[in-house]
Design an enzyme around this catalytic site. Structure first.
Site, PDB file in Angstrom:
ATOM      1  N   GLY A 160       0.826  -1.225   0.000  1.00 19.51           N
ATOM      2  CA  GLY A 160       0.000   0.000   0.000  1.00 19.51           C
ATOM      3  C   GLY A 160       0.850   1.261   0.000  1.00 19.51           C
TER       4      GLY A 160
ATOM      5  N   GLY B  48      -0.516   4.677  -1.307  1.00 14.97           N
ATOM      6  CA  GLY B  48      -1.758   5.216  -0.741  1.00 14.97           C
ATOM      7  C   GLY B  48      -1.519   6.411   0.173  1.00 14.97           C
TER       8      GLY B  48
ATOM      9  CE1 TYR C  89     -11.627  -1.182   4.698  1.00 13.73           C
ATOM     10  CE2 TYR C  89     -12.752  -0.580   6.731  1.00 13.73           C
ATOM     11  CZ  TYR C  89     -11.632  -0.528   5.926  1.00 13.73           C
ATOM     12  OH  TYR C  89     -10.518   0.171   6.339  1.00 13.73           O
TER      13      TYR C  89
END
Ligand code: NAP
Length: 302
Positions: free
Chosen positions: A8, A11, A130
Site C-alpha cells: 500500500g 496510498g 469491509y
C-alpha cells in the site's frame, strides 16, 4: 529493524510513511496484485523480508462501500489472508496489520470503545463487507500468534485525512471530500455546500502523517501490542464541516444536509489509554490546523 516491506506504498498512509521509514521497500498494485496468490508467492520469492507493514486495502467512503460490497469484502479478505500466510511461510519475524475503528460494533454500552470489544457486536450495516474482512485479519493474526507463537500485531486507527487523500465525493473519505467541495464552491462562488446525512454522527479524524509517525515508532521500538490509535478530538459531522469552512476561509457558507442520504455509524470513538501508555509523548496535530495546512496547499491548484 531488518529489511521492511510496506504494502500500500502509493496510498494516503504509505506516502507519509516513506518519510518516516525511507529505507523500507514500498509496493503498490502496479508491482504486485496482492489478491493473487501467484503474485504474493512471486513477491516473497523475489526478496526476503524481516518485517511486513501491511497497509494495502480496498478503502473508501460509506457510499462506495455500499456500491461495491463484493470488492470491499473479497479484495480485503484475499490480500490479508495471503499476506499473513506467505509472510509466515517466508519467515517474516514481525507483521503489522492495519484495521480501522469503522469495524467496531455499531452500538456499544460504553464509549469510547476499548480494544477488547472488537467482536462484541455487529459492525454498522453499511460497512459489513469491509468490516468482516478486516476483523478476519485480527482473527488470523491472533490465530498465528496462538498456534505458531509469532509476534504479529495490528493497530486500529480512527478515520484519516491528508494531502494524498482521495478527494472525490463517492470514493473519497469525509474530510478529503469536504475540502474538495469547499474548494469547488469557492471557485464557483457558491453560497452553500451540501453534505450527506443530517450532520449528527460523531467522528474522530487523524492526520495520516501522525499515524505514519506512530507506525514508525512501533517499528523502531519493536512493539508487539495491538491497540487503538486516534486523537482525542471527537466531533459531529456538522462541527467538522464548520471547522473546515473556517480553516478554508469560507465561513459565511450555508451547510445543507441531504437527509435522504444515510448517516452511517452514529458513534465510533475509540479509547486511546493504551496508546497514551505506550507512546506518552505522541501529540497529534489539531483537526483545524491539519485541514488548514491541506487547504493552503490545495488552493494553489485552483
Ligand atoms: P489508500 O490511500 O486507499 O491506498 C490503498 C493502497 O493499497 C494503495 O497503495 C493501493 O495501490 C494498494 N492496493 C489496493 N489494492 C491492491 C491490490 N489488489 N494489490 C496491491 N496493492 C493494492 O488507503 P489508505 O487510506 O492509505 O489506508 C491504508 C490502511 O489504513 C488500510 O489498510 C486502511 O484500511 C487503513 N485505514 C484507513 C483509514 C482511512 O480513513 N483512510 C482509516 C483507518 C484505517 P494502488 O495505488 O496501486 O491502487
Amino acid at each position: 529493524m531488518g529489511k521492511i516491506l510496506v504494502t500500500g506504498g502509493s496510498g494516503l498512509l504509505g506516502t507519509y510513511l516513506k518519510k518516516n521509514l525511507p529505507k523500507a521497500i514500498y509496493i503498490s498494485s502496479k508491482d504486485y496484485d496482492l489478491t493473487s496468490e501467484k503474485d504474493v508467492i512471486k513477491l516473497f520469492k523475489n526478496s526476503k523480508f524481516d518485517r511486513v507493514i501491511h497497509l494495502a486495502a480496498r478503502v473508501g467512503g460509506v457510499h462506495h462501500n455500499i456500491q461495491e460490497p463484493v470488492k470491499y469484502f473479497e479484495e480485503n479478505i484475499l490480500m490479508n489472508t495471503l499476506l499473513i500466510k506467505h509472510s509466515y511461510k517466508n519467515n517474516v519475524k514481525r507483521f503489522l496489520g492495519v484495521l480501522s475503528s469503522c469495524i467496531y460494533p455499531d452500538k456499544i454500552k460504553k464509549y469510547p470503545i476499548k480494544e477488547n470489544l472488537l467482536f462484541s457486536g455487529e459492525p454498522h450495516k453499511s460497512l459489513f463487507p469491509y468490516s468482516y474482512a478486516k476483523r478476519s485479519m485480527a482473527l488470523q493474526i491472533d490465530s498465528y500468534n496462538q498456534k505458531f507463537k509469532t509476534k504479529y500485531n495490528y493497530i486500529i486507527p480512527c478515520n484519516l485525512y491528508g494531502e494524498f487523500d482521495k478527494f472525490g465525493e463517492i470514493q473519497g473519505h469525509f474530510v478529503g471530500a469536504l475540502i474538495d467541495k469547499i474548494l469547488k464552491a469557492k471557485k464557483n462562488k457558491k453560497k452553500s455546500i451540501k453534505l450527506f446525512g443530517d450532520g449528527s454522527p460523531m467522528r474522530q479524524f487523524m492526520h495520516a502523517r501522525d499515524l505514519a509517525k506512530v507506525i514508525s515508532i512501533i517499528i523502531k521500538k519493536n512493539m508487539t501490542e495491538s491497540f487503538n490509535i486516534a486523537t482525542s478530538e471527537n466531533y459531529s459531522v456538522k462541527k467538522i464541516a464548520n471547522i473546515a469552512l473556517q480553516a478554508c476561509e469560507f465561513e459565511n457558507t450555508k451547510l445543507i444536509f441531504d437527509r435522504s442520504m444515510p448517516n452511517g455509524q452514529l458513534r465510533k470513538d475509540i479509547d486511546i489509554k493504551k496508546l497514551k501508555r505506550l507512546i506518552p509523548r505522541f501529540k497529534p496535530i489539531l483537526l483545524k490546523d491539519g485541514i488548514r495546512e491541506i487547504y493552503l496547499k490545495k488552493k494553489e491548484g485552483i
